[in-house]
Design an enzyme around this catalytic site. Structure first.
Site, PDB file in Angstrom:
ATOM      1  N   HIS A  20       0.900  -1.425  -0.036  1.00 54.82           N
ATOM      2  CA  HIS A  20       0.114   0.015   0.138  1.00 54.82           C
ATOM      3  C   HIS A  20       0.924   1.349  -0.095  1.00 54.82           C
ATOM      4  O   HIS A  20       2.000   1.372   0.716  1.00 54.82           O
ATOM      5  CB  HIS A  20      -0.949   0.063   1.115  1.00 54.82           C
ATOM      6  CG  HIS A  20      -1.955   1.027   1.134  1.00 54.82           C
ATOM      7  ND1 HIS A  20      -2.400   1.536   2.243  1.00 54.82           N
ATOM      8  CD2 HIS A  20      -2.402   1.952   0.223  1.00 54.82           C
ATOM      9  CE1 HIS A  20      -3.266   2.455   2.191  1.00 54.82           C
ATOM     10  NE2 HIS A  20      -3.411   2.663   0.710  1.00 54.82           N
ATOM     11  N   ASP A  28       7.058   5.489 -21.323  1.00 54.07           N
ATOM     12  CA  ASP A  28       7.408   5.392 -22.266  1.00 54.07           C
ATOM     13  C   ASP A  28       8.798   5.017 -22.740  1.00 54.07           C
ATOM     14  O   ASP A  28       9.657   5.023 -21.665  1.00 54.07           O
ATOM     15  CB  ASP A  28       6.828   6.442 -23.431  1.00 54.07           C
ATOM     16  CG  ASP A  28       7.563   7.864 -22.965  1.00 54.07           C
ATOM     17  OD1 ASP A  28       8.624   7.810 -22.529  1.00 54.07           O
ATOM     18  OD2 ASP A  28       6.941   8.720 -23.390  1.00 54.07           O
ATOM     19  N   ASN A 120       3.374   8.616 -19.629  1.00 53.39           N
ATOM     20  CA  ASN A 120       3.990   8.005 -18.476  1.00 53.39           C
ATOM     21  C   ASN A 120       2.993   8.215 -17.417  1.00 53.39           C
ATOM     22  O   ASN A 120       2.180   9.275 -17.334  1.00 53.39           O
ATOM     23  CB  ASN A 120       5.247   9.139 -18.226  1.00 53.39           C
ATOM     24  CG  ASN A 120       6.144   8.920 -19.362  1.00 53.39           C
ATOM     25  OD1 ASN A 120       6.770   8.022 -19.548  1.00 53.39           O
ATOM     26  ND2 ASN A 120       6.300  10.237 -19.918  1.00 53.39           N
TER      27      ASN A 120
END
Length: 129
Positions: A20, A28, A120
């Site tokens: 978590h 990319d 991204n």
């Protein structure tokens, strides 16, 4: 041998170690990768695998409570921006330079073969309960 889900052993193992609040940068082929995070490089050729394929595959496997993308994605790559807005429960936008700084705190980087700009996202892992 797995028969479904993510078959890449390096990626499957890295995902199993996440908890978590951990960050996963899906990037990319051109995104500078910071020193520190574990990297699983899936890039094969320009566009293979695509950003969308990898994001969808990761979202099938992970609990994600939100993500951060570069604000520039909205103008330069509206298709990727739409994909993220549709799939992420909470999506924040920051300048690209800030996203690069934030990526230094990622626990995992997954590099795609994507060759379109600003594809991204820094995913923030959630918890299933």
């Amino acid at each position: 041998m797995r028969k479904a889900g993510i078959l890449n052993r390096h990626l499957a193992g890295a995902l199993a170690e996440l908890g978590h609040g951990d960050g996963v940068l899906v990037c990319d082929a051109g995104m500078p990768i910071p020193a520190g995070p574990r990297v699983v490089d899936l890039a094969f050729r320009a566009g293979v695998p695509s950003f969308a394929e990898v994001v969808d595959g990761l979202l099938d496997e992970l609990v994600v409570e939100g993500g951060t993308a570069a604000a520039e994605i909205r103008a330069a790559n509206p298709e990727a921006a739409g994909l993220l807005a549709e799939r992420l429960p909470a999506l924040a936008f920051v300048p690209h330079e800030e996203l690069k700084e934030l990526s230094r705190g990622a626990r995992l980087v997954v590099r795609t073969g994507e060759a379109r700009p600003y594809a991204n996202v820094l995913l923030r892992c959630g918890v299933f309960f």
